[in-house]
Design an enzyme around this catalytic site. Structure first.
Site, PDB file in Angstrom:
ATOM      1  N   TYR A 181      22.871   1.557  17.499  1.00 55.86           N
ATOM      2  CA  TYR A 181      23.112   2.812  16.798  1.00 55.86           C
ATOM      3  C   TYR A 181      24.545   2.865  16.268  1.00 55.86           C
ATOM      4  O   TYR A 181      25.309   1.906  16.396  1.00 55.86           O
ATOM      5  CB  TYR A 181      22.759   3.985  17.706  1.00 55.86           C
ATOM      6  CG  TYR A 181      21.333   3.930  18.199  1.00 55.86           C
ATOM      7  CD1 TYR A 181      20.302   3.497  17.342  1.00 55.86           C
ATOM      8  CD2 TYR A 181      20.991   4.253  19.503  1.00 55.86           C
ATOM      9  CE1 TYR A 181      18.994   3.415  17.780  1.00 55.86           C
ATOM     10  CE2 TYR A 181      19.679   4.175  19.945  1.00 55.86           C
ATOM     11  CZ  TYR A 181      18.679   3.755  19.086  1.00 55.86           C
ATOM     12  OH  TYR A 181      17.384   3.655  19.520  1.00 55.86           O
ATOM     13  N   ARG A 228      27.577   5.209  27.436  1.00 61.16           N
ATOM     14  CA  ARG A 228      26.584   4.196  27.778  1.00 61.16           C
ATOM     15  C   ARG A 228      26.769   2.968  26.894  1.00 61.16           C
ATOM     16  O   ARG A 228      26.877   3.085  25.666  1.00 61.16           O
ATOM     17  CB  ARG A 228      25.166   4.741  27.595  1.00 61.16           C
ATOM     18  CG  ARG A 228      24.101   3.842  28.242  1.00 61.16           C
ATOM     19  CD  ARG A 228      22.718   4.432  28.075  1.00 61.16           C
ATOM     20  NE  ARG A 228      21.838   4.007  29.164  1.00 61.16           N
ATOM     21  CZ  ARG A 228      20.560   3.667  29.007  1.00 61.16           C
ATOM     22  NH1 ARG A 228      20.013   3.706  27.807  1.00 61.16           N
ATOM     23  NH2 ARG A 228      19.824   3.302  30.035  1.00 61.16           N
ATOM     24  N   GLY A 312      14.632   4.821  34.674  1.00 64.97           N
ATOM     25  CA  GLY A 312      13.904   5.354  33.540  1.00 64.97           C
ATOM     26  C   GLY A 312      12.419   5.401  33.793  1.00 64.97           C
ATOM     27  O   GLY A 312      11.848   6.461  34.021  1.00 64.97           O
TER      28      GLY A 312
END
Length: 354
Positions: A181, A228, A312
């Protein structure tokens, strides 16, 4: 056997009641224009027994959206909707931070409001496709390279998103700095071919990330801001000539900001030992992630290798995961077919223990 998982922990200004963190997971349940929905209130409330919930990635602007049905936090309506989520989590005694995620070039115009630009450090289209509800799989958009004068505006979007997250009741924020990203696009030589102050040398490529962190920490202090990372992660067509140099440069500077935590995804196949790198720069506030079992996580925490572990997949089908781990109860399995489908099925429909 798992006692270390149930000790309290202090990460900056965040006090965790246990060290079982819910990892950020895109689940594609938001409404039109990135609006959080009622089903999201139920989903996060059910998982509030985690020591800390890290939300799914939340866009700081309309251009930051990229996947279908992902949420934003860039207007008053978003703030009001997220307040219902955080109120529900806090009513159960939980703690929750907002992961701020600008996807940059990993986007399709089908998945964002009309007129929202797809931006990147350089006008280099990422290889790959992305799902859209309107047209199925589509090639990733060709991005527009950010002009030098536009970069401060994007950094300001992160600051405003941090302010809005605070107004929405989040206990802190996490900068999403991996998975191909926008921040990772600036860091990496394959996606950043600028020749100005934000490209070229490692220190120049790190500048965007560091200025974003400074903007985010200016809102309520560094003790409520995490980050992160996953060095050398090739996801979303990301490539860097020397990820060790890049992340040594970036983390050395980021460590001086005294962030609440560094959230590191281990990557056994990468060229960088991500956990060792995390311990080098954030020895007292390291979160680790990726495919940990309870026993391995507890042992790593007890050994002082990290302060907490984020889970997760376990949290998808086990909303009361801490209780199940404490009592040694077999974990339920999730249905992969409903990971990203609209509605409560396979999302808030998994039952806690009686």
């Amino acid at each position: 056997m798992h006692d270390a998982l149930f000790e309290a922990a202090q990460l900056g200004d965040l006090k965790l009641r246990n060290r079982i963190v819910m990892a950020p997971m895109t689940r594609s349940r938001a409404g039109e224009n990135g609006m959080p929905t009622d089903v999201m209130v139920d989903y996060y409330r059910q998982r509030a027994s985690a020591g800390l919930i890290i939300s799914e990635g939340i866009a700081p602007s309309a251009s930051g959206l990229g996947y279908c049905r992902t949420p934003g936090i860039y207007n008053a309506e978003h703030v009001q909707a997220w307040r219902r989520v955080t109120d529900a989590v806090h009513a159960e005694g939980g703690l929750m931070v907002a992961q701020i995620m600008h996807v940059g070039r990993v986007s399709s115009a089908y998945n964002k409001p009309a007129g929202s630009a797809t931006i990147a450090p350089s006008a280099i289209q990422a290889r790959g496709e992305i799902y859209t509800d309107q047209a199925g799989m589509q090639p990733l958009d060709e991005p527009v390279a950010l002009a030098l004068d536009d970069i401060p505006r994007v950094i300001e979007d992160y600051r405003r998103a941090t302010i809005m997250a605070r107004e929405a009741g989040f206990d802190g924020v996490e900068l999403h700095c991996t998975s191909g990203y926008l921040p990772a696009q600036f860091l990496s030589t394959g996606s950043n071919q600028r020749q100005d102050a934000y490209g070229g040398s490692a220190s120049h490529r790190c500048r965007f990330v560091l200025e974003v962190l400074e903007a985010m920490t200016s809102v309520a202090g560094a003790g409520r801001v995490g980050m992160r990372i996953c060095p050398d992660n090739p996801f979303n067509d990301l490539a860097d000539d020397d990820p060790q140099e890049t992340f040594d440069t970036m983390l050395a500077a980021a460590a001086s900001l005294k962030l609440a935590y560094l959230h590191t995804i281990r990557l056994p196949s990468g060229r960088v030992d991500n956990l060792q790198l995390g311990r080098q720069y954030f020895p007292d506030n390291l979160l680790a992630n990726d495919s940990y079992g309870a026993s391995e996580a507890a042992a790593a925490i007890a050994a002082g290798d990290m302060q907490a572990v984020s889970f997760g997949r376990y949290f998808i089908a086990n909303p009361d995961l801490p209780r199940r781990l404490r009592e040694g109860i077999e974990l339920a399995r999730f249905n992969p077919a409903t990971l990203y489908t609209p509605g409560p099925e396979g999302y808030s429909s998994y039952s806690p223990l009686a």
